[in-house]
Design a protein around this motif. Structure first.
Motif, short mmCIF file in Angstrom:
data_model
loop_
_atom_site.label_atom_id
_atom_site.label_comp_id
_atom_site.label_asym_id
_atom_site.label_seq_id
_atom_site.Cartn_x
_atom_site.Cartn_y
_atom_site.Cartn_z
N VAL A 180 3.98 -25.52 -20.21
CA VAL A 180 4.14 -26.13 -21.53
C VAL A 180 4.72 -25.09 -22.49
O VAL A 180 4.14 -24.01 -22.65
CB VAL A 180 2.79 -26.65 -22.07
CG1 VAL A 180 2.94 -27.22 -23.47
CG2 VAL A 180 2.19 -27.68 -21.12
N PRO A 181 5.86 -25.38 -23.14
CA PRO A 181 6.37 -24.45 -24.14
C PRO A 181 5.47 -24.49 -25.38
O PRO A 181 5.22 -25.56 -25.94
CB PRO A 181 7.77 -24.99 -24.45
CG PRO A 181 7.74 -26.42 -24.04
CD PRO A 181 6.70 -26.56 -22.97
N ASP A 191 -3.46 -21.70 -16.04
CA ASP A 191 -2.77 -20.57 -16.68
C ASP A 191 -3.50 -20.19 -17.96
O ASP A 191 -3.57 -20.98 -18.91
CB ASP A 191 -1.32 -20.98 -16.99
CG ASP A 191 -0.43 -19.81 -17.35
OD1 ASP A 191 -0.91 -18.66 -17.37
OD2 ASP A 191 0.77 -20.06 -17.60
N ALA A 192 -4.07 -18.98 -17.99
CA ALA A 192 -4.82 -18.50 -19.16
C ALA A 192 -4.16 -17.24 -19.70
O ALA A 192 -3.70 -16.39 -18.94
CB ALA A 192 -6.26 -18.22 -18.77
N ARG A 193 -4.12 -17.13 -21.03
CA ARG A 193 -3.53 -15.97 -21.70
C ARG A 193 -4.46 -15.48 -22.78
O ARG A 193 -5.21 -16.25 -23.38
CB ARG A 193 -2.19 -16.33 -22.37
CG ARG A 193 -1.16 -16.99 -21.47
CD ARG A 193 -0.41 -15.97 -20.63
NE ARG A 193 0.39 -16.62 -19.63
CZ ARG A 193 1.65 -17.00 -19.77
NH1 ARG A 193 2.26 -16.82 -20.91
NH2 ARG A 193 2.30 -17.57 -18.78
N ALA A 194 -4.37 -14.19 -23.06
CA ALA A 194 -5.05 -13.58 -24.20
C ALA A 194 -3.99 -12.83 -25.00
O ALA A 194 -3.34 -11.92 -24.49
CB ALA A 194 -6.14 -12.62 -23.73
N GLU A 231 -12.06 -5.89 -28.54
CA GLU A 231 -10.73 -6.16 -29.10
C GLU A 231 -10.55 -7.66 -29.35
O GLU A 231 -10.73 -8.47 -28.45
CB GLU A 231 -9.65 -5.69 -28.12
CG GLU A 231 -8.25 -5.89 -28.62
CD GLU A 231 -7.85 -4.85 -29.66
OE1 GLU A 231 -6.99 -5.17 -30.50
OE2 GLU A 231 -8.39 -3.74 -29.62
N PRO A 232 -10.19 -8.07 -30.59
CA PRO A 232 -9.99 -9.50 -30.84
C PRO A 232 -8.71 -10.00 -30.19
O PRO A 232 -7.66 -9.35 -30.27
CB PRO A 232 -9.93 -9.61 -32.36
CG PRO A 232 -9.60 -8.25 -32.85
CD PRO A 232 -10.07 -7.27 -31.80
N VAL A 233 -8.81 -11.14 -29.54
CA VAL A 233 -7.67 -11.79 -28.91
C VAL A 233 -7.69 -13.27 -29.25
O VAL A 233 -8.72 -13.82 -29.62
CB VAL A 233 -7.66 -11.61 -27.37
CG1 VAL A 233 -7.59 -10.14 -26.99
CG2 VAL A 233 -8.84 -12.29 -26.73
N LEU A 234 -6.54 -13.89 -29.10
CA LEU A 234 -6.43 -15.34 -29.17
C LEU A 234 -6.31 -15.82 -27.74
O LEU A 234 -5.42 -15.36 -27.02
CB LEU A 234 -5.21 -15.77 -29.97
CG LEU A 234 -5.07 -15.17 -31.37
CD1 LEU A 234 -3.81 -15.68 -32.03
CD2 LEU A 234 -6.28 -15.48 -32.20
N ALA A 235 -7.19 -16.69 -27.32
CA ALA A 235 -7.19 -17.16 -25.94
C ALA A 235 -6.59 -18.56 -25.88
O ALA A 235 -6.86 -19.41 -26.72
CB ALA A 235 -8.61 -17.19 -25.40
N LEU A 236 -5.74 -18.77 -24.88
CA LEU A 236 -5.13 -20.08 -24.65
C LEU A 236 -5.10 -20.33 -23.15
O LEU A 236 -4.64 -19.48 -22.39
CB LEU A 236 -3.70 -20.12 -25.22
CG LEU A 236 -2.90 -21.39 -24.98
CD1 LEU A 236 -3.57 -22.60 -25.63
CD2 LEU A 236 -1.48 -21.22 -25.49
N GLN A 237 -5.60 -21.47 -22.75
CA GLN A 237 -5.54 -21.86 -21.34
C GLN A 237 -5.02 -23.27 -21.25
O GLN A 237 -5.50 -24.18 -21.92
CB GLN A 237 -6.93 -21.79 -20.69
CG GLN A 237 -6.89 -22.17 -19.22
CD GLN A 237 -8.20 -21.90 -18.50
OE1 GLN A 237 -9.10 -21.28 -19.04
NE2 GLN A 237 -8.29 -22.38 -17.28
#
Length: 171
Positions: free
Chosen positions: A117-118, A95-98, A85-91
């Motif tokens: 951070v907003p 704190d890490a998100r997909a 599944e394609p995700v956009l990853a941000l850390q």
């Protein structure tokens, strides 16, 4: 994020406290001229891009609704995605998100807070571009929505506080 209408069978469970992170809220609409009405209207600064290249004809502002409070799940709780599944990853910090591309295709913008951070996590389905921005500008926190316009076939966002237009590629 969980796709709309997707629900795991069984009883509802409260989210773990570590996923109930505080969101940094944006301020309200400011009383300034709106670029949504006219990018070259009276009282607005000189545009940084050629307004003739901003085209409309799509949905109205927020006709593609941005996500303002994403629902989060731990990776171990997710059983509805394929391994590819394609995700956009941000850390940011620890704190890490997909962010699921299948969700961003329908919403294009997520206003979130990651690592305190907003941020605005943006995705343009037309050109398959993804960019995350810090939402703090000039001492305030902005909230972004979709304008329904395109600039050179790229998503044009707007901030809800000043209704300024923002090209996704350049911010």
């Amino acid at each position: 994020m969980v796709p709309p209408g997707t629900r795991k069978p069984g009883p509802e469970k409260a989210s773990p406290a570590s996923l109930a992170l505080p969101q940094i809220r944006a301020g309200g609409r400011e009383q300034v001229p709106s670029a949504l009405a006219s990018p070259t209207g009276a009282g607005l600064p000189q545009p940084l891009v050629n307004p003739a290249n901003i085209v409309g004809g799509g949905p109205p502002p927020d006709g593609i609704p941005a996500i303002g409070q994403p629902r989060l799940l731990r990776a171990a709780q997710v059983n509805f995605l394929s391994a590819s599944e394609p995700v956009l990853a941000l850390q940011i910090g620890a704190d890490a998100r997909a962010y699921l591309v299948q969700i961003l295709i329908w919403h294009e913008i997520v206003n979130d807070t990651v690592g305190g951070v907003p941020v605005a996590v943006t995705y343009c389905p037309l050109c398959n571009s993804a960019i995350a921005y810090d939402r703090r500008v000039a001492g305030r926190v902005l909230s972004f929505g979709t304008s329904g316009r395109l600039y050179d076939s790229n998503l044009v966002m707007y901030d809800r506080q000043t209704q300024s237009l923002w090209v996704q590629f350049t911010g």
